[in-house]
Scaffold this motif. Sequence first.
Motif, short mmCIF file in Angstrom:
data_model
loop_
_atom_site.label_atom_id
_atom_site.label_comp_id
_atom_site.label_asym_id
_atom_site.label_seq_id
_atom_site.Cartn_x
_atom_site.Cartn_y
_atom_site.Cartn_z
N VAL A 80 0.84 -1.20 0.00
CA VAL A 80 0.00 0.00 0.00
C VAL A 80 0.87 1.25 0.00
O VAL A 80 0.55 2.25 -0.66
N LYS A 81 1.98 1.22 0.73
CA LYS A 81 2.89 2.37 0.74
C LYS A 81 3.46 2.61 -0.66
O LYS A 81 3.56 3.75 -1.11
N ALA A 82 3.82 1.52 -1.35
CA ALA A 82 4.34 1.65 -2.71
C ALA A 82 3.27 2.22 -3.66
O ALA A 82 3.56 3.07 -4.51
N THR A 83 2.04 1.72 -3.47
CA THR A 83 0.95 2.23 -4.31
C THR A 83 0.73 3.72 -4.07
O THR A 83 0.51 4.49 -5.02
N LEU A 84 0.83 4.14 -2.82
CA LEU A 84 0.67 5.56 -2.50
C LEU A 84 1.80 6.39 -3.13
O LEU A 84 1.55 7.47 -3.66
N SER A 85 3.02 5.87 -3.09
CA SER A 85 4.15 6.59 -3.69
C SER A 85 3.95 6.75 -5.19
O SER A 85 4.23 7.82 -5.76
N ILE A 86 3.45 5.68 -5.84
CA ILE A 86 3.20 5.76 -7.28
C ILE A 86 2.10 6.78 -7.58
O ILE A 86 2.20 7.58 -8.52
N SER A 87 1.07 6.78 -6.75
CA SER A 87 -0.03 7.73 -6.96
C SER A 87 0.44 9.17 -6.81
O SER A 87 0.07 10.06 -7.60
N LYS A 88 1.29 9.40 -5.81
CA LYS A 88 1.81 10.76 -5.61
C LYS A 88 2.73 11.16 -6.76
O LYS A 88 2.71 12.31 -7.20
N GLU A 89 3.54 10.19 -7.26
CA GLU A 89 4.44 10.49 -8.37
C GLU A 89 3.64 10.82 -9.62
O GLU A 89 4.00 11.76 -10.37
N ARG A 90 2.57 10.11 -9.87
CA ARG A 90 1.72 10.42 -11.03
C ARG A 90 1.10 11.80 -10.90
O ARG A 90 0.98 12.54 -11.89
N LEU A 91 0.71 12.14 -9.69
CA LEU A 91 0.13 13.46 -9.47
C LEU A 91 1.18 14.54 -9.75
O LEU A 91 0.87 15.57 -10.36
N ILE A 92 2.40 14.31 -9.30
CA ILE A 92 3.47 15.28 -9.54
C ILE A 92 3.72 15.44 -11.03
O ILE A 92 3.97 16.55 -11.53
N ARG A 93 3.63 14.33 -11.78
CA ARG A 93 3.94 14.37 -13.21
C ARG A 93 2.86 15.03 -14.05
O ARG A 93 3.03 15.17 -15.27
N THR A 94 1.77 15.43 -13.44
CA THR A 94 0.78 16.20 -14.19
C THR A 94 1.29 17.63 -14.46
O THR A 94 0.72 18.34 -15.28
N LYS A 95 2.33 18.03 -13.75
CA LYS A 95 2.99 19.31 -14.00
C LYS A 95 4.35 19.03 -14.63
O LYS A 95 5.15 18.27 -14.08
N ILE A 96 4.61 19.63 -15.79
CA ILE A 96 5.82 19.36 -16.55
C ILE A 96 6.74 20.58 -16.47
O ILE A 96 6.31 21.70 -16.78
N TYR A 97 7.99 20.37 -16.07
CA TYR A 97 8.96 21.44 -15.85
C TYR A 97 10.11 21.34 -16.85
O TYR A 97 10.41 20.27 -17.38
N SER A 98 10.76 22.47 -17.09
CA SER A 98 11.89 22.50 -18.02
C SER A 98 13.12 21.85 -17.39
O SER A 98 13.48 22.19 -16.26
N PRO A 99 13.80 20.97 -18.13
CA PRO A 99 15.01 20.34 -17.59
C PRO A 99 16.29 21.13 -17.89
O PRO A 99 17.36 20.75 -17.42
N LEU A 100 16.19 22.21 -18.69
CA LEU A 100 17.40 22.94 -19.08
C LEU A 100 17.10 24.41 -19.32
O LEU A 100 15.93 24.83 -19.39
N ALA A 101 18.18 25.19 -19.44
CA ALA A 101 18.05 26.60 -19.80
C ALA A 101 18.13 26.70 -21.33
O ALA A 101 19.07 26.21 -21.94
#
Length: 373
Positions: free
Chosen positions: A172-193
């Motif tokens: 369940v902890k792993a499932t929660l981590s995956i869910s949080k990671e997916r939520l974070i990935r709904t926002k896309i950030y620049s990897p470079l200048a």
Amino acid sequence: MRVRKFAVCGKRKNSQAGVFGLLVFLMIGVCFCTLVACKEEKKAEPERLINVRVWTAEVKTVQPYLETTGTLQADEQVMISSEVDGLIKKIHVDEGTLVQPGKLLTEINETDYQLDVKRSEAALAQAQASLKNVRAEYQRKESLYKEELITRQQFDDISTRVALAEAELERVKATLSISKERLIRTKIYSPLAGAVKEKRVSVGDFVRNGAPILQLIKIDPLKLSFTISEKDVASLKMGQDVTFTVDAFPEKAFTGKVNLLFPNVEERTRTLQAQAMVPNGNRQLMPGYFARIQIFTQAPREAVVVPITAILYDGPVARIFVVNGNQAQQRNIKTGGKFGEYMEVAEGLKEKEQVVIVGQNNLSEGVKVNVAR
């Protein structure tokens, strides 16, 4: 009567011969006078001078270099892709927008992923409660087992239930981590200048995991890609300075340093691919610019130079004309490097000699000249 007749004919013949002789004499006289007059005209004709323009040979500081052409390229190109499925909620940049590492580029609708996190958090709470209950039961049965009030089988059962509850909690902890990671990935950030080169989606589009969204390029520094001839490979080294111009700024020289030499020469073209890094902090240069490149191969030195237009070529032989007094003298010379509009003369010419730069095609050895001012 016959005697008289013959006498008259003889007189006519003598008269015709005399006239003919007189005409021949007059013609010879005319020809002789004409010849005499022509000779007098030739004697009176002044000597012809060839008009030329000269340039004083001088010593200049020169530095041998290679000339080639190349293209400016982005240092890095990155295709930004979605890592989750969903609708595009917001796009915070457009083509040409300058970005820094960590800048928010795009948002994907996060509602489903927020609910998934809450579901995983509830499952975690349930697993933690279940484990707590099983552990309490384990402690009670452990005491009973020590007092031999329960069987070994009963004690093993509770031990297994504890292990299963602990495993469930970790899952369940792993499932929660995956869910949080997916939520974070709904926002896309620049990897470079860099800058946004291309935008592939619009607000409201549904994207799948892995779908391209934006293309970013790194424009400081830039890469200058070019080739050099096989015969010049030995003159090129890592770290060597490169100077170039572009059509957008024809009067300005930009610089870079060689940072890459490919390990092979192209068989088809007999050229070596190379690359230089070019600082671009002020962002004047852009990827795709055509560059005219000079690569200095030796230290500066002093040399006698003449305008390229002064040199005449007869096959492999190079020659020039110099003015000595009022006469043209031909010189065979040994040329060195080409430096813009000038050619180095390694042998056959000294400083301050007068070199013909206009009219040399009409000259030969010893011809008298008139130097135009």
